[in-house]
Motif scaffolding. Structure first.
Motif, PDB file in Angstrom:
ATOM      1  N   THR A  15       2.037  12.630  -2.156  1.00 59.17           N
ATOM      2  CA  THR A  15       3.081  13.393  -1.477  1.00 59.17           C
ATOM      3  C   THR A  15       3.730  12.524  -0.405  1.00 59.17           C
ATOM      4  OG1 THR A  15       1.542  14.231   0.178  1.00 59.17           O
ATOM      5  CG2 THR A  15       1.787  15.522  -1.862  1.00 59.17           C
ATOM      6  N   VAL A  16       4.807  13.030   0.175  1.00 58.65           N
ATOM      7  CA  VAL A  16       5.490  12.290   1.237  1.00 58.65           C
ATOM      8  C   VAL A  16       4.551  12.086   2.424  1.00 58.65           C
ATOM      9  CG1 VAL A  16       7.403  12.332   2.867  1.00 58.65           C
ATOM     10  CG2 VAL A  16       7.742  13.135   0.529  1.00 58.65           C
ATOM     11  N   GLY A  17       3.824  13.140   2.788  1.00 58.26           N
ATOM     12  CA  GLY A  17       2.901  13.033   3.913  1.00 58.26           C
ATOM     13  C   GLY A  17       1.811  12.014   3.665  1.00 58.26           C
ATOM     14  N   ALA A  18       1.244  12.012   2.470  1.00 57.10           N
ATOM     15  CA  ALA A  18       0.196  11.054   2.151  1.00 57.10           C
ATOM     16  C   ALA A  18       0.743   9.630   2.121  1.00 57.10           C
ATOM     17  CB  ALA A  18      -0.432  11.407   0.806  1.00 57.10           C
ATOM     18  N   THR A  19       1.960   9.476   1.648  1.00 57.95           N
ATOM     19  CA  THR A  19       2.582   8.143   1.629  1.00 57.95           C
ATOM     20  C   THR A  19       2.771   7.623   3.042  1.00 57.95           C
ATOM     21  OG1 THR A  19       3.732   8.656  -0.441  1.00 57.95           O
ATOM     22  CG2 THR A  19       4.590   6.832   0.868  1.00 57.95           C
ATOM     23  N   LEU A  20       3.266   8.485   3.939  1.00 58.20           N
ATOM     24  CA  LEU A  20       3.398   8.077   5.348  1.00 58.20           C
ATOM     25  C   LEU A  20       2.041   7.776   5.957  1.00 58.20           C
ATOM     26  CD1 LEU A  20       6.110  10.645   6.516  1.00 58.20           C
ATOM     27  CD2 LEU A  20       6.419   8.171   6.169  1.00 58.20           C
ATOM     28  N   GLY A  21       1.029   8.540   5.545  1.00 56.19           N
ATOM     29  CA  GLY A  21      -0.310   8.297   6.053  1.00 56.19           C
ATOM     30  C   GLY A  21      -0.844   6.940   5.636  1.00 56.19           C
ATOM     31  N   PHE A  22      -0.611   6.572   4.378  1.00 54.32           N
ATOM     32  CA  PHE A  22      -1.051   5.247   3.925  1.00 54.32           C
ATOM     33  C   PHE A  22      -0.269   4.150   4.644  1.00 54.32           C
ATOM     34  CE2 PHE A  22      -3.072   7.265   0.207  1.00 54.32           C
ATOM     35  CZ  PHE A  22      -4.261   6.546   0.172  1.00 54.32           C
ATOM     36  N   GLY A  23       1.024   4.399   4.931  1.00 54.71           N
ATOM     37  CA  GLY A  23       1.794   3.416   5.682  1.00 54.71           C
ATOM     38  C   GLY A  23       1.244   3.234   7.088  1.00 54.71           C
ATOM     39  N   ALA A  24       0.889   4.356   7.737  1.00 56.80           N
ATOM     40  CA  ALA A  24       0.301   4.281   9.081  1.00 56.80           C
ATOM     41  C   ALA A  24      -1.036   3.556   9.044  1.00 56.80           C
ATOM     42  CB  ALA A  24       0.140   5.695   9.647  1.00 56.80           C
ATOM     43  N   THR A  36       7.232   1.519   4.158  1.00 56.30           N
ATOM     44  CA  THR A  36       6.698   2.878   4.276  1.00 56.30           C
ATOM     45  C   THR A  36       7.807   3.908   4.251  1.00 56.30           C
ATOM     46  OG1 THR A  36       4.769   2.123   5.528  1.00 56.30           O
ATOM     47  CG2 THR A  36       5.379   4.446   5.734  1.00 56.30           C
ATOM     48  N   LEU A  37       8.885   3.665   5.010  1.00 56.66           N
ATOM     49  CA  LEU A  37      10.004   4.610   5.020  1.00 56.66           C
ATOM     50  C   LEU A  37      10.674   4.690   3.653  1.00 56.66           C
ATOM     51  CD1 LEU A  37      11.564   3.732   8.505  1.00 56.66           C
ATOM     52  CD2 LEU A  37      10.097   5.685   7.907  1.00 56.66           C
ATOM     53  N   ALA A  38      10.851   3.523   3.005  1.00 57.16           N
ATOM     54  CA  ALA A  38      11.442   3.523   1.669  1.00 57.16           C
ATOM     55  C   ALA A  38      10.534   4.226   0.660  1.00 57.16           C
ATOM     56  CB  ALA A  38      11.724   2.085   1.225  1.00 57.16           C
ATOM     57  N   ALA A  39       9.231   4.009   0.793  1.00 56.30           N
ATOM     58  CA  ALA A  39       8.278   4.639  -0.118  1.00 56.30           C
ATOM     59  C   ALA A  39       8.251   6.152   0.071  1.00 56.30           C
ATOM     60  CB  ALA A  39       6.888   4.053   0.099  1.00 56.30           C
ATOM     61  N   ALA A  40       8.371   6.607   1.326  1.00 51.34           N
ATOM     62  CA  ALA A  40       8.400   8.044   1.581  1.00 51.34           C
ATOM     63  C   ALA A  40       9.611   8.691   0.922  1.00 51.34           C
ATOM     64  CB  ALA A  40       8.402   8.310   3.084  1.00 51.34           C
ATOM     65  N   TYR A  41      10.751   8.010   1.000  1.00 48.07           N
ATOM     66  CA  TYR A  41      11.953   8.524   0.340  1.00 48.07           C
ATOM     67  C   TYR A  41      11.761   8.556  -1.177  1.00 48.07           C
ATOM     68  CZ  TYR A  41      16.714   8.669  -1.468  1.00 48.07           C
ATOM     69  OH  TYR A  41      17.835   8.993  -2.169  1.00 48.07           O
ATOM     70  N   ALA A  42      11.186   7.474  -1.730  1.00 49.29           N
ATOM     71  CA  ALA A  42      10.939   7.420  -3.171  1.00 49.29           C
ATOM     72  C   ALA A  42       9.970   8.513  -3.608  1.00 49.29           C
ATOM     73  CB  ALA A  42      10.401   6.045  -3.557  1.00 49.29           C
ATOM     74  N   SER A  43       8.982   8.780  -2.776  1.00 52.99           N
ATOM     75  CA  SER A  43       8.026   9.840  -3.085  1.00 52.99           C
ATOM     76  C   SER A  43       8.708  11.204  -3.125  1.00 52.99           C
ATOM     77  CB  SER A  43       6.897   9.842  -2.044  1.00 52.99           C
ATOM     78  OG  SER A  43       6.001  10.907  -2.278  1.00 52.99           O
ATOM     79  N   ARG A  44       9.606  11.445  -2.187  1.00 50.66           N
ATOM     80  CA  ARG A  44      10.337  12.713  -2.157  1.00 50.66           C
ATOM     81  C   ARG A  44      11.204  12.877  -3.407  1.00 50.66           C
ATOM     82  NH1 ARG A  44      10.442  17.900  -1.257  1.00 50.66           N
ATOM     83  NH2 ARG A  44      12.522  18.694  -0.737  1.00 50.66           N
ATOM     84  N   VAL A  45      11.905  11.810  -3.794  1.00 47.63           N
ATOM     85  CA  VAL A  45      12.744  11.859  -4.998  1.00 47.63           C
ATOM     86  C   VAL A  45      11.875  12.109  -6.225  1.00 47.63           C
ATOM     87  CG1 VAL A  45      14.243  10.498  -6.501  1.00 47.63           C
ATOM     88  CG2 VAL A  45      14.548  10.404  -4.014  1.00 47.63           C
ATOM     89  N   VAL A  50       0.823  -1.214   0.000  1.00 52.67           N
ATOM     90  CA  VAL A  50       0.000   0.000   0.000  1.00 52.67           C
ATOM     91  C   VAL A  50       0.857   1.264   0.000  1.00 52.67           C
ATOM     92  CG1 VAL A  50      -1.682   1.331   1.331  1.00 52.67           C
ATOM     93  CG2 VAL A  50      -2.016  -1.132   1.002  1.00 52.67           C
ATOM     94  N   PRO A  51       1.795   1.449   0.931  1.00 46.82           N
ATOM     95  CA  PRO A  51       2.627   2.659   0.879  1.00 46.82           C
ATOM     96  C   PRO A  51       3.517   2.701  -0.363  1.00 46.82           C
ATOM     97  CG  PRO A  51       3.435   1.164   2.564  1.00 46.82           C
ATOM     98  CD  PRO A  51       2.125   0.630   2.129  1.00 46.82           C
ATOM     99  N   ALA A  52       3.961   1.518  -0.849  1.00 49.31           N
ATOM    100  CA  ALA A  52       4.785   1.501  -2.058  1.00 49.31           C
ATOM    101  C   ALA A  52       3.997   2.023  -3.253  1.00 49.31           C
ATOM    102  CB  ALA A  52       5.282   0.080  -2.327  1.00 49.31           C
ATOM    103  N   LEU A  53       2.733   1.626  -3.347  1.00 44.67           N
ATOM    104  CA  LEU A  53       1.883   2.110  -4.431  1.00 44.67           C
ATOM    105  C   LEU A  53       1.568   3.590  -4.258  1.00 44.67           C
ATOM    106  CD1 LEU A  53       0.444   1.149  -6.962  1.00 44.67           C
ATOM    107  CD2 LEU A  53      -1.543   0.584  -5.554  1.00 44.67           C
ATOM    108  N   ALA A  54       1.427   4.035  -3.035  1.00 44.57           N
ATOM    109  CA  ALA A  54       1.141   5.444  -2.779  1.00 44.57           C
ATOM    110  C   ALA A  54       2.298   6.335  -3.208  1.00 44.57           C
ATOM    111  CB  ALA A  54       0.835   5.656  -1.300  1.00 44.57           C
ATOM    112  N   ALA A  59       7.883  -5.219   8.270  1.00 44.90           N
ATOM    113  CA  ALA A  59       7.898  -5.136   6.806  1.00 44.90           C
ATOM    114  C   ALA A  59       7.151  -3.901   6.319  1.00 44.90           C
ATOM    115  CB  ALA A  59       7.286  -6.403   6.208  1.00 44.90           C
ATOM    116  N   ILE A  60       5.979  -3.643   6.882  1.00 42.93           N
ATOM    117  CA  ILE A  60       5.193  -2.483   6.462  1.00 42.93           C
ATOM    118  C   ILE A  60       5.921  -1.188   6.804  1.00 42.93           C
ATOM    119  CG2 ILE A  60       3.032  -1.223   6.805  1.00 42.93           C
ATOM    120  CD1 ILE A  60       1.667  -3.898   7.331  1.00 42.93           C
ATOM    121  N   LEU A  61       6.523  -1.141   8.010  1.00 43.51           N
ATOM    122  CA  LEU A  61       7.247   0.062   8.417  1.00 43.51           C
ATOM    123  C   LEU A  61       8.433   0.322   7.498  1.00 43.51           C
ATOM    124  CD1 LEU A  61       7.695   2.360  10.420  1.00 43.51           C
ATOM    125  CD2 LEU A  61       9.026   0.761  11.838  1.00 43.51           C
ATOM    126  N   ALA A  62       9.190  -0.733   7.154  1.00 45.97           N
ATOM    127  CA  ALA A  62      10.359  -0.576   6.292  1.00 45.97           C
ATOM    128  C   ALA A  62       9.942  -0.102   4.898  1.00 45.97           C
ATOM    129  CB  ALA A  62      11.125  -1.892   6.201  1.00 45.97           C
TER     130      ALA A  62
END
Length: 372
Positions: free
Chosen positions: A50-59, A90-99, A41-45, A85-88
């Motif tokens: 945005t980074v915030g929305a990606t973290l929100g989907f991870g949460a 989510t953090l990777a997805a947030a970084y990808a979203s920022r890039v 879910v966060p990977a797809l987001a 796994a979900i937390l990891a």
């Protein structure tokens, strides 16, 4: 500058995946687990949010995983690995979203610069200049490009309306640079050059000087095919210098002719191949006559069978249409006819709407031209 942050007004893909995970986990036996899909879910987001929305989907995915564990009695050590796994992810997805967002911003800035360059190199033409109406169709071969090696300009001078349309050898930024050199030269020389032959010589000089100043540049030693046209206000004629360019199409009603020169002139920057000075030729051009200037994106366009686009055969079909509508039909017809990946296209349609009270010659410009 306003930058679009997401590709969707509502981030449906990660939201639908979250709902699907819950539905599948609830509808299947306990030994068939679908909560592992929550990590996606966060990977797809990250692809659209945005980074915030990606973290929100991870949460949200973590919260759903905890709820499913409570409902299915999977607390304890069974819950640790999915949450990690979900937390990891989510953090990777947030970084990808920022890039992704930084790259989107850079791309948007590049597009903005390209739009500014287009406004400088290819300025919008007014719908009418003197006794002429002008309509332009421009299409760069690259889908994301706004400007290429094809160029045009029209100016109202003391000698009449003067027009240039050309095509620089090659593609990319070097071609755009050479086009800018020629347009700058034309915009300066068109007002004081005594005739089109002198104007063509000025263009030649500008190209040669540009190559001499930058001998190691990709723009050096390039040439450009150019057609120059002059429409004097006091006479129902058009004067043309054609430097290696496809022949303009003259149209009077349903009668069409290609205006072929008496002799072939070399492209600009290859004047060393010219035997003597540039020469212009004069053709009748009365009220209601049209002239179509175009680049090789039209003349060399081919269909799937390799047949060249029949411009002269198609043009009479649009003779009854207004000039602007006729050009729109030509552009649409060309787009349907040619294969993908063709060359840049620039088409300039000029129609004389007013003129001196002089009876137009009855001849067509090929059978009985007026010549200097």
């Amino acid at each position: 500058m306003v930058r679009k942050l997401t590709a969707f007004p509502v981030p449906w893909p990660p939201l639908l995946l979250l709902v699907a995970c819950v539905a599948l986990d609830a509808a299947t036996p306990l030994d068939q687990r679908f909560d592992w899909l929550l990590a996606a879910v966060p990977a797809l987001a990250a692809a659209s949010c945005t980074v915030g929305a990606t973290l929100g989907f991870g949460a949200a995915a973590i919260a759903v995983e905890v709820v499913l564990a409570l409902v299915n009695d999977r607390l304890g050590s069974y819950l640790v690995l999915p949450l990690v796994a979900i937390l990891a992810v989510t953090l990777a997805a947030a970084y990808a979203s920022r890039v992704r967002l930084l790259r989107e911003e850079s791309l948007e800035n590049t597009r903005s610069v390209a739009h500014t360059i287009q406004g400088i190199v290819l300025r919008p033409l007014p719908p009418a200049i003197g006794p002429m109406t002008l309509f332009v169709h421009y299409e760069a071969v690259a889908s994301e490009a706004r400007v290429g090696g094809d160029f045009y300009e029209a100016l109202n001078t003391a000698h009449g309306v003067r027009v240039i349309l050309g095509d620089v050898q090659g593609k990319g930024l070097p071609a755009v640079e050479n086009a800018a050199v020629l347009l700058a030269s034309f915009r300066e020389a068109a007002y004081d050059a005594p005739d089109l032959a002198a104007l063509a010589a000025r263009l030649e000089t500008s190209m040669l000087r540009h190559s001499e100043r930058h001998p190691e540049s990709e723009t050096a030693e390039r040439f450009a095919t150019v057609v120059l046209a002059e429409f004097p206000e006091e006479s129902p004629v058009v004067r043309i210098v054609n430097c290696g360019h496809p022949e303009p199409l003259w149209q009077r009603g349903e009668i069409t002719r290609f205006l072929e020169p008496d002799e072939r002139l070399p492209p600009v920057a290859l004047a060393s191949l010219l035997d003597g000075p540039y020469r212009w030729k004069e053709y009748p051009f009365a009220v209601g006559d049209r002239l179509v200037l175009y680049t090789d994106g039209v003349s060399e366009a081919r269909d799937a069978a390799g047949v060249f686009y029949p411009l002269a055969a198609r043009a009479p079909k649009w003779a009854s249409l207004a000039a602007g509508d006729a050009l729109d039909r030509l552009a649409a017809d060309l787009g349907e006819y040619r294969n993908k990946g063709a060359d840049d296209v620039a088409v300039l349609l000029i129609e004389r709407t007013a003129g001196p009270p002089v009876k137009a010659p009855a001849q067509d410009p090929v059978q009985d031209p007026v010549q200097e």
